[in-house]
Design an enzyme around this catalytic site. Structure first.
Site, PDB file in Angstrom:
ATOM      1  CE  LYS A 181      -7.914  12.387  -4.217  1.00  0.00           C
ATOM      2  NZ  LYS A 181      -6.701  12.734  -3.426  1.00  0.00           N
ATOM      3  CB  CYS A 231      -5.099   9.135  -4.016  1.00  0.00           C
ATOM      4  SG  CYS A 231      -4.311   8.888  -2.403  1.00  0.00           S
ATOM      5  CD  GLU A 252      -3.244  12.233  -5.066  1.00  0.00           C
ATOM      6  OE1 GLU A 252      -4.278  12.907  -4.926  1.00  0.00           O
ATOM      7  OE2 GLU A 252      -2.878  11.363  -4.247  1.00  0.00           O
TER       8      GLU A 252
END
Length: 293
Positions: free
Chosen positions: A212, A246, A135
């Site tokens: 995300k 993440c 990321e």
């Protein structure tokens, strides 16, 4: 390899004269046999006819059908040779290379891509199917800035590299014949928001995006990054995959949503600055795998 029956042979032998003629009629679908017809429809291979196989089977007149049913998991010699030339792996296995990327100062975008190319080249040389970058690994591009920027200015500066980044990474996927999970890169989307997006570059030249869904509080506060609203599987030549960036791995419903869509592999590019953050992502990924296996 085994022997099968012909339970209607005794009733049909007068019509066909010989067992060979009867079997040929079944193979050409001119005659139906409840056992052999079923077996042929399911890709059983007829090797031959066995006389005097089982005298007690009066319906089959003692004959047996010599049959073979090939195991689809066992490769034939030709396919096996192809697999050996491609790393010796079975068709249902996938080779993944995960990059631990050290941030270094770069003088140009081309130097950045040269570093990325090194890792792509190594994984491709090992006949990898996927190479996964972390990321926000494009933060390295900020080392080219001549002066210190505020957090907002830094992210805005990174968004300007998006077209170059996408074009260069797509070219690497094509050149090295490998699927690239492109970590993530801050991107200004058409509605003006900045989202943390993972670009997936497939070796057929297609490019997919996965934002995300849950930015961390720091991402939202310092960089004004906002979360995406769509989460879909991506069809690849290795099967359907999903991407959770993440923090998203810490939300069980996201992984379940992708699994319900058929995802067989979940890729989680992540970036943490503390050991406890790393362990949290790692353990959550393990939990998501157990929950959805």
């Amino acid at each position: 390899v085994f022997a099968g029956r012909l339970p209607t042979l005794s009733k049909r032998i007068k019509k066909f004269g010989t067992v060979e003629a009867y079997v040929e009629a079944i193979q050409s679908k001119q005659q139906r046999d409840p056992v052999l017809s079923f077996q042929l429809r399911n890709d059983f291979e007829l090797i031959g006819i066995i006389p005097n196989y089982l005298d007690a089977d009066t319906q089959s007149l003692g004959y047996g059908m010599h049959l073979m049913w090939r195991n689809p998991k066992v490769l034939d010699d030709e396919t096996l040779a192809e697999e050996k030339s491609y790393g010796g792996r079975h068709p249902d296995s996938v080779r993944v290379g995960s990059v631990q990327y050290k941030q270094r100062k770069v003088a140009s975008f081309e130097e950045f891509i040269d570093m990325v190319r090194y890792f792509v080249d190594v994984v491709a040389d090992y006949k990898g199917d996927f190479v996964v970058f972390p990321e926000l690994f494009t933060l390295q591009l900020l080392s080219m800035e001549p002066e210190e920027l505020t957090p907002m200015e830094a992210i805005e500066s990174l968004t300007k590299y998006t077209p170059q980044f996408v074009e260069a990474m797509r070219d690497l996927a094509l050149r090295y014949n490998i699927n690239i999970i492109g970590g993530s890169h801050p991107t200004r989307v058409p509605n003006g928001r900045v989202e943390n997006i993972c670009y997936v570059f497939l070796r057929d030249g297609t490019v997919h995006e996965q934002a995300k869904i849950h930015p961390t509080p720091n991402e939202a506060y310092w960089w004004n990054i906002q979360g995406g609203s769509e989460l879909d599987v991506i069809q690849t030549d290795c099967g359907p995959i999903g991407v959770l960036i993440c923090y998203d791995s810490e939300f069980p419903e996201l992984a379940r949503h992708l699994t319900d869509q058929g995802a067989q592999i979940l890729f989680v590019p992540f970036c943490t600055d503390e050991r406890q953050g790393y362990l949290r992502v790692r353990y959550c990924c393990q939990a998501r795998a157990v929950e959805n296996q």
